[in-house]
Design an enzyme around this catalytic site. Structure first.
Site, PDB file in Angstrom:
ATOM      1  N   LYS A   8       0.821  -1.219   0.000  1.00  0.00           N
ATOM      2  CA  LYS A   8       0.000   0.000   0.000  1.00  0.00           C
ATOM      3  C   LYS A   8       0.856   1.272   0.000  1.00  0.00           C
ATOM      4  O   LYS A   8       2.061   1.224   0.280  1.00  0.00           O
ATOM      5  CB  LYS A   8      -0.940  -0.022   1.211  1.00  0.00           C
ATOM      6  CG  LYS A   8      -1.955  -1.178   1.168  1.00  0.00           C
ATOM      7  CD  LYS A   8      -2.986  -0.999   2.267  1.00  0.00           C
ATOM      8  CE  LYS A   8      -4.004  -2.123   2.243  1.00  0.00           C
ATOM      9  NZ  LYS A   8      -5.114  -1.897   3.204  1.00  0.00           N
ATOM     10  N   PHE A  56     -15.652   3.758   6.837  1.00  0.00           N
ATOM     11  CA  PHE A  56     -14.265   4.075   6.471  1.00  0.00           C
ATOM     12  C   PHE A  56     -14.020   4.052   4.963  1.00  0.00           C
ATOM     13  O   PHE A  56     -12.878   4.174   4.526  1.00  0.00           O
ATOM     14  CB  PHE A  56     -13.304   3.127   7.182  1.00  0.00           C
ATOM     15  CG  PHE A  56     -13.534   1.657   6.921  1.00  0.00           C
ATOM     16  CD1 PHE A  56     -13.027   1.029   5.788  1.00  0.00           C
ATOM     17  CD2 PHE A  56     -14.261   0.892   7.816  1.00  0.00           C
ATOM     18  CE1 PHE A  56     -13.234  -0.317   5.542  1.00  0.00           C
ATOM     19  CE2 PHE A  56     -14.487  -0.469   7.581  1.00  0.00           C
ATOM     20  CZ  PHE A  56     -13.968  -1.060   6.440  1.00  0.00           C
ATOM     21  N   ARG A  84      -2.257 -14.467   4.293  1.00  0.00           N
ATOM     22  CA  ARG A  84      -2.887 -13.778   5.423  1.00  0.00           C
ATOM     23  C   ARG A  84      -2.109 -14.024   6.724  1.00  0.00           C
ATOM     24  O   ARG A  84      -2.032 -13.159   7.578  1.00  0.00           O
ATOM     25  CB  ARG A  84      -4.364 -14.183   5.555  1.00  0.00           C
ATOM     26  CG  ARG A  84      -5.195 -13.580   4.414  1.00  0.00           C
ATOM     27  CD  ARG A  84      -6.636 -14.022   4.441  1.00  0.00           C
ATOM     28  NE  ARG A  84      -7.413 -13.350   5.467  1.00  0.00           N
ATOM     29  CZ  ARG A  84      -7.893 -12.115   5.369  1.00  0.00           C
ATOM     30  NH1 ARG A  84      -7.677 -11.390   4.289  1.00  0.00           N
ATOM     31  NH2 ARG A  84      -8.610 -11.599   6.333  1.00  0.00           N
ATOM     32  N   THR A  90      -5.561  -7.350  10.408  1.00  0.00           N
ATOM     33  CA  THR A  90      -5.825  -6.071   9.732  1.00  0.00           C
ATOM     34  C   THR A  90      -5.324  -4.897  10.560  1.00  0.00           C
ATOM     35  O   THR A  90      -4.726  -3.959  10.034  1.00  0.00           O
ATOM     36  CB  THR A  90      -7.349  -5.923   9.476  1.00  0.00           C
ATOM     37  OG1 THR A  90      -7.811  -7.104   8.819  1.00  0.00           O
ATOM     38  CG2 THR A  90      -7.654  -4.712   8.620  1.00  0.00           C
ATOM     39  N   ARG A 101       2.430  -6.630   8.900  1.00  0.00           N
ATOM     40  CA  ARG A 101       1.708  -5.481   9.481  1.00  0.00           C
ATOM     41  C   ARG A 101       2.279  -5.082  10.839  1.00  0.00           C
ATOM     42  O   ARG A 101       2.341  -3.890  11.166  1.00  0.00           O
ATOM     43  CB  ARG A 101       0.213  -5.788   9.563  1.00  0.00           C
ATOM     44  CG  ARG A 101      -0.454  -5.649   8.184  1.00  0.00           C
ATOM     45  CD  ARG A 101      -1.851  -6.154   8.197  1.00  0.00           C
ATOM     46  NE  ARG A 101      -2.589  -5.831   6.975  1.00  0.00           N
ATOM     47  CZ  ARG A 101      -3.646  -6.519   6.558  1.00  0.00           C
ATOM     48  NH1 ARG A 101      -4.081  -7.547   7.253  1.00  0.00           N
ATOM     49  NH2 ARG A 101      -4.269  -6.165   5.455  1.00  0.00           N
ATOM     50  N   HIS A 114      -2.228  -5.489   1.562  1.00  0.00           N
ATOM     51  CA  HIS A 114      -3.550  -6.100   1.411  1.00  0.00           C
ATOM     52  C   HIS A 114      -3.363  -7.563   1.047  1.00  0.00           C
ATOM     53  O   HIS A 114      -2.374  -7.919   0.407  1.00  0.00           O
ATOM     54  CB  HIS A 114      -4.318  -5.384   0.289  1.00  0.00           C
ATOM     55  CG  HIS A 114      -5.552  -6.117  -0.150  1.00  0.00           C
ATOM     56  ND1 HIS A 114      -6.732  -6.058   0.545  1.00  0.00           N
ATOM     57  CD2 HIS A 114      -5.770  -6.957  -1.199  1.00  0.00           C
ATOM     58  CE1 HIS A 114      -7.635  -6.819  -0.077  1.00  0.00           C
ATOM     59  NE2 HIS A 114      -7.073  -7.373  -1.127  1.00  0.00           N
TER      60      HIS A 114
HETATM   61  P1  CMP Z   1      -7.550  -4.430   3.477  1.00  0.00           P
HETATM   62  O1  CMP Z   1      -7.068  -5.813   3.747  1.00  0.00           O
HETATM   63  O2  CMP Z   1      -6.948  -3.710   2.342  1.00  0.00           O
HETATM   64  O3  CMP Z   1      -9.135  -4.484   3.256  1.00  0.00           O
HETATM   65  C1  CMP Z   1      -9.983  -3.409   3.577  1.00  0.00           C
HETATM   66  C2  CMP Z   1      -9.266  -2.315   4.297  1.00  0.00           C
HETATM   67  O4  CMP Z   1     -10.078  -1.403   4.962  1.00  0.00           O
HETATM   68  C3  CMP Z   1      -8.400  -2.906   5.383  1.00  0.00           C
HETATM   69  O5  CMP Z   1      -7.306  -3.572   4.792  1.00  0.00           O
HETATM   70  C4  CMP Z   1      -8.081  -1.698   6.233  1.00  0.00           C
HETATM   71  O6  CMP Z   1      -6.930  -1.021   5.782  1.00  0.00           O
HETATM   72  C5  CMP Z   1      -9.287  -0.824   5.984  1.00  0.00           C
HETATM   73  N1  CMP Z   1     -10.095  -0.729   7.205  1.00  0.00           N
HETATM   74  C6  CMP Z   1     -10.750  -1.702   7.825  1.00  0.00           C
HETATM   75  N2  CMP Z   1     -11.392  -1.210   8.910  1.00  0.00           N
HETATM   76  C7  CMP Z   1     -11.114   0.118   8.955  1.00  0.00           C
HETATM   77  C8  CMP Z   1     -11.468   1.171   9.829  1.00  0.00           C
HETATM   78  N3  CMP Z   1     -12.273   0.949  10.880  1.00  0.00           N
HETATM   79  N4  CMP Z   1     -10.989   2.395   9.558  1.00  0.00           N
HETATM   80  C9  CMP Z   1     -10.195   2.619   8.486  1.00  0.00           C
HETATM   81  N5  CMP Z   1      -9.836   1.638   7.617  1.00  0.00           N
HETATM   82  C10 CMP Z   1     -10.282   0.406   7.855  1.00  0.00           C
END
Ligand code: CMP
Length: 136
Positions: A8, A56, A84, A90, A101, A114
């Site tokens: 990212k 979000f 994963r 996440t 991460r 991601h």
């Molecule tokens: P990703 O795996 O790219 O898939 C969806 C993305 O949304 C996740 O990673 C996070 O970066 C983002 N995300 C999920 N929850 C939130 C949140 N509460 N606020 C901001 N970003 C979020």
């Protein structure tokens, strides 16, 4: 199996591409294709369309279109599940030690990488950015 990954904008900006590549290769993934791109806002909105009802969504799509990122198609047995595991939760605060991460992410929103969450989505996400002939 295949999975789809994004390094990212935060991780590209912080020069973590080579470190993240090492995690990919050290964990036995084959890189079928990789490219550096800058998503348009529209592209980010389409890619994350499943989240369009989430609070979000605007923050996410603005961030993902804010700078360069690297998109990758990866191959390994159980690629989705294995990737994963390598990237961790996440939210970097919940991610296990040694995961991408945990090591390189700033926050839930700017979380470095991601990974697809299912084989079905991996197929969809790879084809969003790559043609089959680009997967070598
Ligand atoms: P990703 O795996 O790219 O898939 C969806 C993305 O949304 C996740 O990673 C996070 O970066 C983002 N995300 C999920 N929850 C939130 C949140 N509460 N606020 C901001 N970003 C979020």
């Amino acid at each position: 199996n295949r999975t789809f990954a994004i390094i990212k904008p935060d991780a590209v900006k912080n020069n973590y591409v080579d470190k993240i590549y090492n995690h990919i290769l050290d964990n036995g993934f084959e890189i079928l294709s990789a490219k550096l791109i800058k998503m348009s806002k529209y592209q980010a909105e389409q890619f994350y369309i499943i989240h369009n009802d989430k609070p979000f969504y605007e923050e996410l799509t603005s961030f993902m279109s804010s700078g360069r990122c690297m998109v990758l198609a990866l191959k390994k047995e159980n690629a989705v599940e294995n990737w994963r595991k390598v990237i961790g939760s996440t939210n970097p605060n919940d991610a296990e030690e040694g995961t991408i991460r945990k090591l390189y992410a700033n926050s839930l929103g700017e979380n470095a990488v991601h990974g697809s969450d299912s084989n079905k989505n991996a197929v969809k996400e790879i084809s969003f950015f790559f043609t089959e002939s680009e997967l070598i």
